[in-house]
Design a protein around this motif. Structure first.
Motif, short mmCIF file in Angstrom:
data_model
loop_
_atom_site.label_atom_id
_atom_site.label_comp_id
_atom_site.label_asym_id
_atom_site.label_seq_id
_atom_site.Cartn_x
_atom_site.Cartn_y
_atom_site.Cartn_z
N TYR A 29 5.46 -2.92 9.62
CA TYR A 29 5.84 -1.92 8.63
C TYR A 29 7.19 -2.24 8.00
CZ TYR A 29 6.88 2.46 6.38
OH TYR A 29 7.21 3.41 5.45
N LEU A 30 8.16 -2.60 8.80
CA LEU A 30 9.50 -2.87 8.29
C LEU A 30 9.64 -4.27 7.74
CD1 LEU A 30 11.58 -1.14 11.08
CD2 LEU A 30 11.01 -0.23 8.83
N GLY A 31 8.76 -5.16 8.14
CA GLY A 31 8.80 -6.52 7.63
C GLY A 31 9.89 -7.36 8.24
N GLN A 32 10.49 -6.94 9.31
CA GLN A 32 11.56 -7.70 9.92
C GLN A 32 10.99 -8.83 10.76
OE1 GLN A 32 14.17 -5.06 11.93
NE2 GLN A 32 14.60 -3.90 10.08
N GLY A 33 11.67 -9.95 10.73
CA GLY A 33 11.23 -11.09 11.52
C GLY A 33 10.10 -11.87 10.88
N ARG A 34 9.67 -11.45 9.71
CA ARG A 34 8.56 -12.09 9.04
C ARG A 34 9.08 -13.12 8.06
NH1 ARG A 34 5.35 -9.60 4.90
NH2 ARG A 34 6.99 -8.09 4.92
N ALA A 35 8.52 -14.29 8.09
CA ALA A 35 8.79 -15.35 7.10
C ALA A 35 10.24 -15.81 7.11
CB ALA A 35 8.38 -14.88 5.70
N ALA A 36 10.95 -15.72 8.22
CA ALA A 36 12.33 -16.22 8.27
C ALA A 36 12.31 -17.73 8.47
CB ALA A 36 13.10 -15.55 9.40
N GLN A 37 13.10 -18.44 7.67
CA GLN A 37 13.12 -19.89 7.76
C GLN A 37 14.50 -20.39 7.36
OE1 GLN A 37 10.14 -21.80 5.39
NE2 GLN A 37 10.96 -23.83 5.74
N GLU A 38 15.03 -21.34 8.12
CA GLU A 38 16.32 -21.94 7.82
C GLU A 38 16.13 -23.43 7.54
OE1 GLU A 38 20.84 -22.16 9.62
OE2 GLU A 38 19.32 -20.94 10.63
N THR A 68 11.87 -12.18 4.56
CA THR A 68 11.21 -11.10 3.84
C THR A 68 11.37 -9.84 4.65
OG1 THR A 68 9.61 -12.66 2.93
CG2 THR A 68 9.02 -10.34 2.86
N ARG A 69 11.64 -8.72 3.95
CA ARG A 69 11.78 -7.43 4.63
C ARG A 69 11.13 -6.35 3.79
NH1 ARG A 69 17.71 -6.68 7.12
NH2 ARG A 69 16.57 -5.30 8.48
N GLY A 70 10.74 -5.27 4.50
CA GLY A 70 10.35 -4.03 3.85
C GLY A 70 8.93 -3.94 3.37
N ARG A 71 8.61 -2.77 2.94
CA ARG A 71 7.34 -2.43 2.32
C ARG A 71 7.63 -1.69 1.04
NH1 ARG A 71 3.46 -5.38 3.93
NH2 ARG A 71 3.45 -5.58 6.13
N ASP A 75 11.81 -10.44 -0.92
CA ASP A 75 12.20 -11.77 -0.45
C ASP A 75 13.68 -11.99 -0.70
OD1 ASP A 75 9.53 -12.48 0.21
OD2 ASP A 75 9.14 -12.87 -1.92
N TYR A 76 14.37 -12.54 0.30
CA TYR A 76 15.79 -12.85 0.22
C TYR A 76 15.97 -14.36 0.41
CZ TYR A 76 16.50 -7.86 0.91
OH TYR A 76 16.46 -6.49 0.77
N PHE A 77 16.77 -14.97 -0.46
CA PHE A 77 17.06 -16.40 -0.40
C PHE A 77 18.58 -16.55 -0.35
CE2 PHE A 77 13.24 -15.60 -2.81
CZ PHE A 77 12.31 -16.45 -2.23
N LEU A 78 19.11 -17.07 0.74
CA LEU A 78 20.55 -17.26 0.92
C LEU A 78 20.86 -18.75 0.89
CD1 LEU A 78 19.68 -14.56 2.46
CD2 LEU A 78 21.74 -14.87 3.78
N PHE A 79 21.88 -19.13 0.12
CA PHE A 79 22.28 -20.53 0.03
C PHE A 79 23.80 -20.64 0.17
CE2 PHE A 79 18.50 -20.03 -2.54
CZ PHE A 79 17.71 -21.07 -2.09
N ARG A 80 24.23 -21.66 0.89
CA ARG A 80 25.64 -22.03 0.97
C ARG A 80 25.71 -23.51 0.60
NH1 ARG A 80 29.43 -24.99 2.89
NH2 ARG A 80 31.43 -24.17 3.47
N TYR A 152 28.21 -19.48 -2.55
CA TYR A 152 27.19 -18.71 -1.83
C TYR A 152 26.31 -18.06 -2.87
CZ TYR A 152 30.11 -19.24 2.29
OH TYR A 152 30.82 -19.76 3.33
N LEU A 153 25.03 -18.30 -2.78
CA LEU A 153 24.08 -17.75 -3.75
C LEU A 153 23.06 -16.92 -2.99
CD1 LEU A 153 22.82 -17.61 -6.60
CD2 LEU A 153 21.61 -19.74 -6.04
N LEU A 154 22.90 -15.68 -3.42
CA LEU A 154 21.90 -14.78 -2.88
C LEU A 154 20.93 -14.43 -4.00
CD1 LEU A 154 20.65 -12.70 -0.89
CD2 LEU A 154 22.41 -11.10 -1.67
N ILE A 155 19.65 -14.71 -3.78
CA ILE A 155 18.61 -14.36 -4.74
C ILE A 155 17.68 -13.37 -4.07
CG2 ILE A 155 16.74 -15.20 -6.21
CD1 ILE A 155 18.09 -17.97 -6.11
N VAL A 156 17.42 -12.26 -4.74
CA VAL A 156 16.53 -11.22 -4.20
C VAL A 156 15.36 -11.07 -5.16
CG1 VAL A 156 16.34 -8.82 -3.45
CG2 VAL A 156 18.51 -10.04 -3.18
N ARG A 157 14.16 -11.19 -4.62
CA ARG A 157 12.95 -11.08 -5.42
C ARG A 157 12.03 -10.03 -4.80
NH1 ARG A 157 9.45 -16.26 -5.35
NH2 ARG A 157 9.10 -15.50 -3.25
N GLY A 158 11.61 -9.10 -5.62
CA GLY A 158 10.65 -8.12 -5.10
C GLY A 158 10.96 -6.71 -5.46
#
Length: 158
Positions: A29-38, A68-71, A75-80, A152-158
């Motif tokens: 439901y919360l979408g936590q822990g889903r699709a995390a990749q480094e 990815t989080r939420g319903r 999608d969150y993309f973090l770059f350094r 640092y670049l943060l891209i949020v899609r959704g």
């Protein structure tokens, strides 16, 4: 008395099933822990070069973390990365990003609102510039320190 024992046993089984399934349901439901990749290194450098419209630009020390989080899912993309200023200036213009003041509140709500890898430390960048805006259905947030070239670049899609 026998009916009470059966109802109690059935209730006990339902409680057990609930406690067993609740972490899985909460995660779904919360979408936590889903699709995390480094990722780090060459694949991240090549992706940043494409996004900055700068093939061959001297980008280094590149890290990426996606999750990815939420319903509905967001999608969150973090770059350094380390990069020269010219490709970033082009990226800012192409996505119509605008410089904004970076307050402690915006740092916390935009850049530090979730657990992130150890290398995600935008708050430690001195003399930084903050650019933000929306383009192509995505929210872009960029922090850049020209003296060190750290971004640092943060891209949020959704």
């Amino acid at each position: 008395m026998k009916k009470l024992a059966v109802v109690g046993f059935a209730l006990l089984i339902l409680i057990g099933v609930f406690f067993y399934a609740s972490p899985f349901l909460a995660s779904w439901y919360l979408g936590q822990g889903r699709a995390a990749q480094e990722t780090q290194g060459k694949p991240v450098i090549e992706a940043l070069q494409r996004w900055f419209y700068a093939p061959g630009a001297p980008i280094s020390d590149a890290h990426a973390y996606t999750f990815t989080r939420g319903r509905p899912p967001v999608d969150y993309f973090l770059f350094r990365f380390n990069a020269p200023e010219q490709p970033l200036a082009r990226f800012v213009r192409m996505h119509d990003l605008h410089e904004q003041p970076l307050t402690p509140e915006s740092m916390q709500t935009v850049f530090k609102a979730w657990p992130a890898p150890d290398w995600w430390t935008p708050e430690q960048s001195p003399n930084k510039y903050y650019y933000t805006g929306q383009s192509e259905g995505k929210q872009y947030n960029l922090i850049y320190t020209p003296a060190s070239g750290v971004g640092y670049l943060l891209i949020v899609r959704g």
